[in-house]
Design a protein around this motif. Sequence first.
Motif, PDB file in Angstrom:
ATOM      1  N   GLY A   1       0.891  -1.167  -0.018  1.00 12.57           N
ATOM      2  CA  GLY A   1       0.068   0.093   0.139  1.00 12.57           C
ATOM      3  C   GLY A   1       0.612   1.246   0.004  1.00 12.57           C
ATOM      4  N   HIS A   2       2.244   1.184  -0.183  1.00 17.90           N
ATOM      5  CA  HIS A   2       3.112   2.369  -0.032  1.00 17.90           C
ATOM      6  C   HIS A   2       4.108   2.106  -1.105  1.00 17.90           C
ATOM      7  N   PRO A   3       4.545   3.081  -1.435  1.00  9.24           N
ATOM      8  CA  PRO A   3       5.925   3.099  -2.381  1.00  9.24           C
ATOM      9  C   PRO A   3       7.088   2.359  -1.409  1.00  9.24           C
ATOM     10  N   PRO A   4       7.973   2.177  -2.194  1.00 10.28           N
ATOM     11  CA  PRO A   4       9.209   1.387  -1.519  1.00 10.28           C
ATOM     12  C   PRO A   4       9.887   2.099  -0.480  1.00 10.28           C
ATOM     13  N   GLY A   5       9.670   3.355  -0.597  1.00  6.93           N
ATOM     14  CA  GLY A   5      10.615   4.216   0.221  1.00  6.93           C
ATOM     15  C   GLY A   5      10.164   4.006   1.793  1.00  6.93           C
ATOM     16  N   ALA A   6       9.036   3.361   2.205  1.00  4.22           N
ATOM     17  CA  ALA A   6       8.867   3.386   3.453  1.00  4.22           C
ATOM     18  C   ALA A   6       9.370   2.137   3.946  1.00  4.22           C
ATOM     19  N   THR A   7       9.409   0.988   3.155  1.00  2.00           N
ATOM     20  CA  THR A   7      10.137  -0.356   3.596  1.00  2.00           C
ATOM     21  C   THR A   7      11.865   0.113   3.503  1.00  2.00           C
TER      22      THR A   7
ATOM     23  N   LEU B   1      13.657  15.981   0.581  1.00  2.00           N
ATOM     24  CA  LEU B   1      12.808  15.533   1.628  1.00  2.00           C
ATOM     25  C   LEU B   1      11.334  15.432   1.093  1.00  2.00           C
ATOM     26  N   LEU B   2      10.792  16.452   0.375  1.00  2.00           N
ATOM     27  CA  LEU B   2       9.268  16.385  -0.063  1.00  2.00           C
ATOM     28  C   LEU B   2       9.337  15.250  -1.227  1.00  2.00           C
ATOM     29  N   GLY B   3      10.215  15.086  -2.008  1.00  2.00           N
ATOM     30  CA  GLY B   3      10.348  14.169  -3.037  1.00  2.00           C
ATOM     31  C   GLY B   3      10.379  12.809  -2.533  1.00  2.00           C
ATOM     32  N   ASN B   4      11.056  12.615  -1.327  1.00  2.00           N
ATOM     33  CA  ASN B   4      11.189  11.426  -0.778  1.00  2.00           C
ATOM     34  C   ASN B   4       9.904  11.343  -0.038  1.00  2.00           C
ATOM     35  N   GLY B   5       9.258  11.940   0.389  1.00  2.00           N
ATOM     36  CA  GLY B   5       7.727  11.969   0.975  1.00  2.00           C
ATOM     37  C   GLY B   5       6.808  11.189   0.001  1.00  2.00           C
ATOM     38  N   VAL B   6       6.871  11.668  -1.298  1.00  2.00           N
ATOM     39  CA  VAL B   6       6.053  10.954  -2.361  1.00  2.00           C
ATOM     40  C   VAL B   6       6.298   9.569  -2.477  1.00  2.00           C
ATOM     41  N   PHE B   7       7.646   9.197  -2.232  1.00  2.00           N
ATOM     42  CA  PHE B   7       7.830   7.854  -2.171  1.00  2.00           C
ATOM     43  C   PHE B   7       7.803   6.939  -0.926  1.00  2.00           C
ATOM     44  N   LEU B   8       7.231   7.677   0.208  1.00  2.00           N
ATOM     45  CA  LEU B   8       6.931   7.195   1.340  1.00  2.00           C
ATOM     46  C   LEU B   8       5.411   6.754   1.207  1.00  2.00           C
ATOM     47  N   SER B   9       4.549   7.431   0.676  1.00  2.00           N
ATOM     48  CA  SER B   9       3.042   7.270   0.605  1.00  2.00           C
ATOM     49  C   SER B   9       2.749   7.976  -0.650  1.00  2.00           C
TER      50      SER B   9
END
Length: 477
Positions: free
Chosen positions: A175-181, A288-296
């Motif tokens: 349910g999330h992009p791979p950044g969260a994992t 940071l905001l770009g990585n946020g998109v790859f967290l959710s």
Amino acid sequence: MAERATTTSETPTEPAAGGRGVPAAALVGLVAASLLVAAAFAVPPLFDWQVWARSERAQAALGHLPPVHGVWQPGLGVGTIPALLIAVAGVVWGPRLAARVSWSGLLAGAYAVALAWLFALALVDGESGLTRKLGADDEYLPTARSVDDVGAFLTGFVDRIPQGSEGQWPTHVAGHPPGATLFFVVLDRIGLGGDLAAAVVVVALAATLPLAVLVTLRALDAEGAARTVAPFLVLTPAAVYLGVSGDAVIAVVVAWGLACLALGARAGRAPSRRWLPLLAWSALAGVLLGNGVFLSYGMPLIGLVAVAVLVVARSWRPLPVAVVAALGVTGAYALGGFAWWEAYPVLVERYWDGLASDRPMTYWWWGNLAALLVSAGLAVGAGVGAWAARVGGALRVRTAGGPDARALLWLGGAGLACVVGADVSGMSKAEVERIWLPFVPWLTLTLALLPARWRTPALALQVTAALVVQHLLYTSW
């Protein structure tokens, strides 16, 4: 020498436009929020309405308590007494100290109290209060421990999203992009991959969330607003969920991205334009905001708050640099084998193949808002009422008042817009007490628009809400 602290009489809440109707609007907002939450809890059992706040297996084993993803389970624990002491001390002394201490003292104190508040609430359930969700099979951490090859993980990520696919990802990973994992992959690689160790890291990061918002406000020349809202940010009921959920990491990353954006805007304002700080802060904001998109997948909505930051700052100079940096993050993921735009449609299909198809939107459109209020606190209803009254007054006189009021109106409004966008998307049905954590701090800003005499009762209501939820419910997060 430390800067002289701003006193509460200098905060934006007294002179802001449209102030006459604020108490009535705040009362209406509080009553409406209370009725909404009561109805959301009462309607499903009263009308035997199956809204699927939890899976069928979980409901059979534990029962359920919509609109929250939890069950009725009253209890006390080792964290009870500390949580009560922090709550009482925060209500009695918090606002006064926030108004008087130096800025560095405010940030240090906010972090220390937030950290204690997060730990105390989680430890009401003992050590499992910290670890039970992060270590669950459907969460990121167990999957992160199994990732041996990051490149293969990224290139094969989309193929394992669909329901029934070979080696399909667990619910939260899919349910999330791979950044969260990947965040938890990093923790595991540096020796912090145990349930408790990872939980401590999450709590330590979550405690910086109030600081990010305070830094953002001060960078926008709204230190008075920052000092007024600081106790509400620190002693938020959302701490019940922030301390035990990987979604706290998402909230922290985007909040600090917005803080960097505000710092970049401040550095770039004429006439004392400073190009190096402007470029550095703006680039960091984009990363940071770009990585946020790859967290959710829901974090593109935080762009509304980013726009509000730039509007309040009256500077668009950070935008090109931030956009380029964010695109760099997107390009890095694409080169690694993961394309966000390819994954999202697949995720939508899995979402509707799963429990979401059984969750009736006729309930969850408003049930979501009730669940959010459980996390954000009922007092936010009063804050939203005050915000609406002040916006109406500002429109009539065509001014939002000083920088404090301007920041609160724009950022609070952007937070509301994020919630509305997430709600109408249909991609957030249930579980939003956790999913919408990144939006909660910006909604909380509306509490600084309450009349001065309302603030202490509102803060007491917020800490009471946190204690009630933590001690009466098994929140599942």
